[in-house]
Design a protein around this motif. Sequence first.
Motif, PDB file in Angstrom:
ATOM      1  N   PRO A  86       9.525   2.517  11.685  1.00 42.59           N
ATOM      2  CA  PRO A  86       9.374   2.716  10.265  1.00 42.59           C
ATOM      3  C   PRO A  86       8.013   1.736  10.069  1.00 42.59           C
ATOM      4  O   PRO A  86       7.656   0.826  10.803  1.00 42.59           O
ATOM      5  N   PHE A  87       7.198   1.944   8.821  1.00 36.10           N
ATOM      6  CA  PHE A  87       6.182   1.327   8.766  1.00 36.10           C
ATOM      7  C   PHE A  87       6.020  -0.345   8.850  1.00 36.10           C
ATOM      8  O   PHE A  87       5.421  -0.879   9.314  1.00 36.10           O
ATOM      9  N   ALA A  88       7.265  -0.787   8.221  1.00 35.64           N
ATOM     10  CA  ALA A  88       7.505  -2.412   8.161  1.00 35.64           C
ATOM     11  C   ALA A  88       7.462  -2.843   9.556  1.00 35.64           C
ATOM     12  O   ALA A  88       6.819  -3.779   9.793  1.00 35.64           O
ATOM     13  N   GLU A  89       7.906  -2.251  10.864  1.00 36.83           N
ATOM     14  CA  GLU A  89       7.915  -2.722  11.873  1.00 36.83           C
ATOM     15  C   GLU A  89       6.329  -2.297  12.562  1.00 36.83           C
ATOM     16  O   GLU A  89       5.919  -3.333  13.062  1.00 36.83           O
ATOM     17  N   ARG A  90       5.851  -1.323  12.176  1.00 37.90           N
ATOM     18  CA  ARG A  90       4.524  -0.962  12.711  1.00 37.90           C
ATOM     19  C   ARG A  90       3.709  -1.926  12.381  1.00 37.90           C
ATOM     20  O   ARG A  90       2.710  -2.529  13.200  1.00 37.90           O
ATOM     21  N   ARG A  91       3.652  -2.337  10.801  1.00 39.18           N
ATOM     22  CA  ARG A  91       2.728  -3.297  10.220  1.00 39.18           C
ATOM     23  C   ARG A  91       2.802  -4.788  10.955  1.00 39.18           C
ATOM     24  O   ARG A  91       1.683  -5.218  11.182  1.00 39.18           O
ATOM     25  N   SER A  92       3.938  -5.104  11.496  1.00 38.14           N
ATOM     26  CA  SER A  92       3.857  -6.304  11.945  1.00 38.14           C
ATOM     27  C   SER A  92       3.408  -6.197  13.317  1.00 38.14           C
ATOM     28  O   SER A  92       2.780  -7.388  13.475  1.00 38.14           O
ATOM     29  N   ARG A  93       3.745  -5.377  14.125  1.00 37.79           N
ATOM     30  CA  ARG A  93       3.027  -5.254  15.545  1.00 37.79           C
ATOM     31  C   ARG A  93       1.531  -5.198  15.460  1.00 37.79           C
ATOM     32  O   ARG A  93       0.697  -5.678  16.203  1.00 37.79           O
ATOM     33  N   GLN A  94       0.970  -4.307  14.199  1.00 36.07           N
ATOM     34  CA  GLN A  94      -0.400  -4.196  14.114  1.00 36.07           C
ATOM     35  C   GLN A  94      -1.068  -5.285  13.647  1.00 36.07           C
ATOM     36  O   GLN A  94      -2.238  -5.434  14.153  1.00 36.07           O
ATOM     37  N   GLN A  95      -0.408  -6.225  13.041  1.00 35.50           N
ATOM     38  CA  GLN A  95      -0.969  -7.489  12.346  1.00 35.50           C
ATOM     39  C   GLN A  95      -1.281  -8.517  13.540  1.00 35.50           C
ATOM     40  O   GLN A  95      -2.468  -9.206  13.827  1.00 35.50           O
ATOM     41  N   ASP A  96      -0.210  -8.537  14.329  1.00 38.40           N
ATOM     42  CA  ASP A  96      -0.186  -9.063  15.536  1.00 38.40           C
ATOM     43  C   ASP A  96      -1.198  -8.704  16.578  1.00 38.40           C
ATOM     44  O   ASP A  96      -2.065  -9.672  17.404  1.00 38.40           O
ATOM     45  N   HIS A  97      -1.511  -7.622  16.701  1.00 39.22           N
ATOM     46  CA  HIS A  97      -2.539  -6.950  17.826  1.00 39.22           C
ATOM     47  C   HIS A  97      -3.823  -6.936  17.252  1.00 39.22           C
ATOM     48  O   HIS A  97      -4.844  -7.258  17.928  1.00 39.22           O
ATOM     49  N   TRP A  98      -4.277  -6.636  15.878  1.00 37.67           N
ATOM     50  CA  TRP A  98      -5.633  -6.722  15.480  1.00 37.67           C
ATOM     51  C   TRP A  98      -6.166  -7.842  14.861  1.00 37.67           C
ATOM     52  O   TRP A  98      -7.436  -8.282  14.696  1.00 37.67           O
ATOM     53  N   ARG A  99      -5.134  -8.742  14.124  1.00 31.55           N
ATOM     54  CA  ARG A  99      -5.751  -9.920  13.467  1.00 31.55           C
ATOM     55  C   ARG A  99      -6.850  -9.949  12.580  1.00 31.55           C
ATOM     56  O   ARG A  99      -7.775 -10.671  12.647  1.00 31.55           O
ATOM     57  N   LEU A 100      -6.804  -8.813  11.459  1.00 34.01           N
ATOM     58  CA  LEU A 100      -7.552  -8.585  10.665  1.00 34.01           C
ATOM     59  C   LEU A 100      -7.325  -9.460   9.389  1.00 34.01           C
ATOM     60  O   LEU A 100      -6.421 -10.160   9.138  1.00 34.01           O
ATOM     61  N   THR A 124       1.552   0.339  17.825  1.00 33.27           N
ATOM     62  CA  THR A 124       0.210  -0.499  17.570  1.00 33.27           C
ATOM     63  C   THR A 124      -0.801   0.132  17.306  1.00 33.27           C
ATOM     64  O   THR A 124      -1.911  -0.262  16.529  1.00 33.27           O
ATOM     65  N   THR A 125      -0.809   1.197  17.457  1.00 31.06           N
ATOM     66  CA  THR A 125      -1.975   2.361  16.891  1.00 31.06           C
ATOM     67  C   THR A 125      -1.792   2.591  15.656  1.00 31.06           C
ATOM     68  O   THR A 125      -0.846   3.071  15.110  1.00 31.06           O
ATOM     69  N   GLN A 126      -2.848   2.283  14.844  1.00 37.63           N
ATOM     70  CA  GLN A 126      -3.125   2.557  13.345  1.00 37.63           C
ATOM     71  C   GLN A 126      -3.380   3.631  13.077  1.00 37.63           C
ATOM     72  O   GLN A 126      -4.718   4.141  13.256  1.00 37.63           O
ATOM     73  N   ASP A 135       2.923   8.760   5.837  1.00 38.07           N
ATOM     74  CA  ASP A 135       3.548   7.832   6.947  1.00 38.07           C
ATOM     75  C   ASP A 135       2.203   7.279   7.467  1.00 38.07           C
ATOM     76  O   ASP A 135       2.141   6.900   8.557  1.00 38.07           O
ATOM     77  N   ALA A 136       0.942   7.438   6.791  1.00 39.28           N
ATOM     78  CA  ALA A 136      -0.237   6.789   7.495  1.00 39.28           C
ATOM     79  C   ALA A 136      -0.164   5.171   7.185  1.00 39.28           C
ATOM     80  O   ALA A 136       0.220   4.876   6.334  1.00 39.28           O
ATOM     81  N   ASP A 137      -0.663   4.575   8.099  1.00 35.32           N
ATOM     82  CA  ASP A 137      -0.713   3.033   8.235  1.00 35.32           C
ATOM     83  C   ASP A 137      -1.536   2.729   7.126  1.00 35.32           C
ATOM     84  O   ASP A 137      -1.290   1.749   6.490  1.00 35.32           O
ATOM     85  N   VAL A 138      -2.773   3.264   6.949  1.00 35.26           N
ATOM     86  CA  VAL A 138      -3.697   3.132   5.803  1.00 35.26           C
ATOM     87  C   VAL A 138      -4.392   4.497   5.061  1.00 35.26           C
ATOM     88  O   VAL A 138      -4.668   5.284   5.974  1.00 35.26           O
ATOM     89  N   ILE A 139      -4.103   4.285   3.963  1.00 36.35           N
ATOM     90  CA  ILE A 139      -4.982   5.661   3.420  1.00 36.35           C
ATOM     91  C   ILE A 139      -5.865   5.069   2.485  1.00 36.35           C
ATOM     92  O   ILE A 139      -5.830   4.049   1.603  1.00 36.35           O
ATOM     93  N   PRO A 178       3.953   1.334  -0.821  1.00 37.81           N
ATOM     94  CA  PRO A 178       4.374   0.295   0.087  1.00 37.81           C
ATOM     95  C   PRO A 178       3.584   0.176   1.282  1.00 37.81           C
ATOM     96  O   PRO A 178       3.940  -0.504   2.316  1.00 37.81           O
ATOM     97  N   LEU A 179       2.615   1.302   1.540  1.00 36.53           N
ATOM     98  CA  LEU A 179       1.679   1.319   2.692  1.00 36.53           C
ATOM     99  C   LEU A 179       0.432   0.756   2.577  1.00 36.53           C
ATOM    100  O   LEU A 179       0.003   0.364   1.476  1.00 36.53           O
ATOM    101  N   GLY A 180      -0.352   0.728   3.492  1.00 36.17           N
ATOM    102  CA  GLY A 180      -1.682   0.225   3.541  1.00 36.17           C
ATOM    103  C   GLY A 180      -2.504   1.115   2.535  1.00 36.17           C
ATOM    104  O   GLY A 180      -2.467   2.442   2.839  1.00 36.17           O
ATOM    105  N   ILE A 181      -3.217   0.649   1.734  1.00 30.96           N
ATOM    106  CA  ILE A 181      -4.280   1.496   0.917  1.00 30.96           C
ATOM    107  C   ILE A 181      -5.555   0.757   0.492  1.00 30.96           C
ATOM    108  O   ILE A 181      -5.909  -0.449   0.254  1.00 30.96           O
ATOM    109  N   GLY A 182      -6.618   1.818   0.556  1.00 31.78           N
ATOM    110  CA  GLY A 182      -7.968   1.330   0.144  1.00 31.78           C
ATOM    111  C   GLY A 182      -8.572   2.343  -0.986  1.00 31.78           C
ATOM    112  O   GLY A 182      -8.629   3.374  -0.838  1.00 31.78           O
ATOM    113  N   LEU A 183      -8.682   1.711  -2.185  1.00 34.44           N
ATOM    114  CA  LEU A 183      -9.131   2.582  -3.356  1.00 34.44           C
ATOM    115  C   LEU A 183     -10.684   2.240  -3.124  1.00 34.44           C
ATOM    116  O   LEU A 183     -11.328   1.087  -3.478  1.00 34.44           O
TER     117      LEU A 183
END
Length: 762
Positions: free
Chosen positions: A413-427, A639-641, A662-666, A687-692
Motif C-alpha cells: 500500500p501507499f503508506a509503506e511505499r512512501r516510507s521506502r521511497q523517502q529512504d531511497h530518494w531523500r528528497l 521504491t519505484t515512484q 494509486d499513483a505515488d504522485v499526481i 492521502p497520496l502525493g500531489i502537485g497542483l
Amino acid sequence: MARSSVLGYPRIGADREWKKALEAFWAGKLGEAELHEELRGIRLEHLRKQREAGIDLIPVNDFSYYDQVLDTAAMFGIVPARFGHAGGPVPLAVYYGMARGTADTTACEMTKWFNTNYHYIVPELGGTEPALVDNKPLAAYREAKEALGIEGKPVLVGPLTFLKLSKGYAPSETDAWLNRLLPLYAQALQELEAEGAEWVQLDEPIVVTGLDADDRQRLKRSCAALASAAPKLKLMLQTYFESAEHYELLAELPVHGLGLDFVHGREGNLRAIREHGFPRDKTLGAGVIDGRGIWRAALSDKLALLEELEALVPQERLIVQTSCSLLHVPVTAARETKLAPVLKDALAFADEKLAEVVQLVYGLSGRTEAFAGAFAASDRAVEALRASADRNRTDVQRAAARIAEEPAARKAPFAERRSRQQDHWRLPVLPTTTIGSFPQSAEVRKARQAWRRGEWDGARYESFIDAQIDQWMGLQEEIGLDVLVHGEFERTDMVEFFGEKLAGFAFTANGWVQSYGSRCVKPPVIFGDVAFVAPMTVRETRYAQSKTSKPVKGMLTGPITILNWSFAREDLTREAIAYQIAYALRREVEALEAAGIGMIQVDEPAVREGLPLKPGEQADYLAWAVKAFRATTCTVADTTQIHTHMCYCEFHDMIPSIEAMDADVISIETSRSHGELIESFEHHTYPLGIGLGVYDIHSPRVPSAEEMTTMIGRALRVLDPNLFWINPDCGLKTRGLPETVASLRNMVEATERARASLAAQV
C-alpha cells in the motif's frame, strides 16, 4: 426529397492556413487588417467547398478566430474586468488576451468541450452587464450571401449551454443571468430574421447530459422566448455527442426542428422516436454520419437507418446531416497516399463526409444510379479492414483479456511505499519538478524533419538530441530543481510518439485537428491490435540519468490518454483497446525500471474527457480506466515512484477515482482555474502525493514568485506539506527558452519561501 447539412466544418484549412495566420499575427508578422483578409479567404473557401459537394444547408458562424464559446462571450461583450474593456465591440487584442493571457493579465480558464479533446475558453460572467455588441451570426450570414450567394444556416451556442458552461455566478443567480441573456439572443435572431435567414442552428448539447427540473424549465422558457421573438425563423434545436434526455419535453418545444445524434446516441434516440413518435410540426435533423470519427460509413447500413426514420418522419421533414460539427476530424483524406490501401480506403475525413451525406440523401430518394458504386465501395472497404490480419491478432487479444481479469495492484500500500521511497530518494520537503517536456525550438523541429526525410542518419540525430538533453540537464541543475526530466526533444506529440513505436497504429500525413487555439494535433489511428515491439524511451532517459546524481523521471503517456487522443477502431469496445495498450505500456515501464530509472511518470491528462456524458455510465468507465492505468504500473518495485499528470479538465467530481489510480504522485492543473480545484480538497482528504500546478504554461507571461507563493500557500492550507510537490501546470514544449527559465527560477524561489515558512512554523 430530404435535404443535406453539416453542423460545422473544420476551420484550420487543409494546410493549416488558419493556424499559420493566427501565429503570424501573434508574432507581429501579420497586421490586423491582413489577418482579417487571410481568414476571410479561408472562410469563403470552406463555404465554396460545401456548396460544390452538394450540401443544401451550409453552416455559417461555425468559423472562429479562436473558439466558438469565446466568440459567444465576445458577441455579448462579456469580458472579465481585469482586461479593462470599457464596453462595445471587443477588440482583437482583448479577445486574444482572454484566450492566451497578456504580460500582466491571466487568461480565462480553458477546459474540454464535453467529452472531446477540443478545448473551449470558459466565459466569466461575474459583474459584467452583457449587451449585443457584435452580431457575429448576422455578419457571417451576410458575408456568405453577398460573396457567394449562399443562404447560410447561422450557428449559435444556445443560451442554456452557454450559461451552464460559464462561471462567475452563484447557482441562485442562474435565472437572473438567463433573463439577461435571452433578450440579447432574441435581438440577434430578430436581426437575422429581418435579413432573410431561414434556418438557425441553436446548439444545445447540454441537453444530452441530463437536465434537472429547473434546467428543463429554463430550456422551455428559452425556446418560447426566442421562437416568439423571431417567429419567421426556423429554429433547429441541435443536440450531439449522445442521445437527448427528456425527449418528450424536446418534442413539445416551440422550435421548427430537432437535431439528434444517431451515431453516438443512436439507440437512445431511436427508442425515443419509436416509443413517442416524432412531432408533425417539426423537421428531424438526423445525424447519421459520424462527425467525430474518421472511418468510412457503411452506406448501406446508414441508408437502412434512414429508411427506418423515414417511416416515422416524411422525407420533406428530414435533414440528413453529420452527428456533430466536423471540427473534430481532419479536412481531407485525399492526400493520404502513403497509407496501406486497406486502411486508406476505409477513411473518411470532413470532405469525404460531405460526400457521404449527399450520397445518402440521393439514396433515400431512390435516385441511386449515380451512387450505386459508392454504396458498394463503402461496404467493401469496411469489410476488408474488419477482416485484415492486423485486426485479428489472437496473442494480443488473449493478453488483453488476462489484464482485464487481474487485480492490478501494487505489491504494498501507499503508506509503506512512501516510507521506502523517502529512504531511497531523500528528497526535500516540497520537491520541485516539471511535467516532462521542455521548449522545442525551430532548431529541434528542423533537425527532426531532416532525420525523417533521410537527410540525417540515426547517429547524427541521436547526437543532436543528446546535446539538447545536455543543455537542459545543466539548466535544471543550475535552476535548482529536485527531480529532473530529459525534455522529450525526440518527440513530436505525446501520443504520436508512442503510436509510432507500437504495433496496431497508423499515421496520417495531414490528419490535423484543432485541440485548442492554434494548437493542432495529428491523432494516431488505432486500426489494429496494439502490441509492444521494442523499448521506446529507455535510451534517452538513461542518457539523461547518466548526467546527474538527481533522479530523472521516465516519461510515458498512459493507456487512456493514448486511447482518447487517437482515432480508435470501432469494431472493439474502448475498454478492450485500453487493456491492449496497458499491456504494451507495462512492458515499457518494466524496461525503464530494469535500466535503473526509479521514477516513472505515466501521464493521463485525458481520463476526464473520456467520461461518458450520461451519469449512469460514468462509474463503469472510471472503473476500467483506473484499472488500465494500474495494470500499466502495478508490477514495479515499492521504491519505484509512479507519477501521473492531468490537466485542463474539471476534476472535482472524480477525485475518488484519481485516488484509486494509486499513483505515488499526481500533478494537476490549477492555475488557469485560479486555484478552484483546491476547494475540492477542503472537502476531500487526499492521502497520496500531489502537485497542483502553480503556473499556466499556455500563456507567454512569466508569473512572479509572489504569485506562485500565494498559490502554494493556499494549497498547503488543505494538503499535507509532506505529500505536496511543486510543478508547472503542464509540459513546456510550446514555450520559449527565456520565459521557461525565468518562470522556473521564480517557481524555485517561491518553493524556497514556502519551505522557510514551514520551517518557521515548527
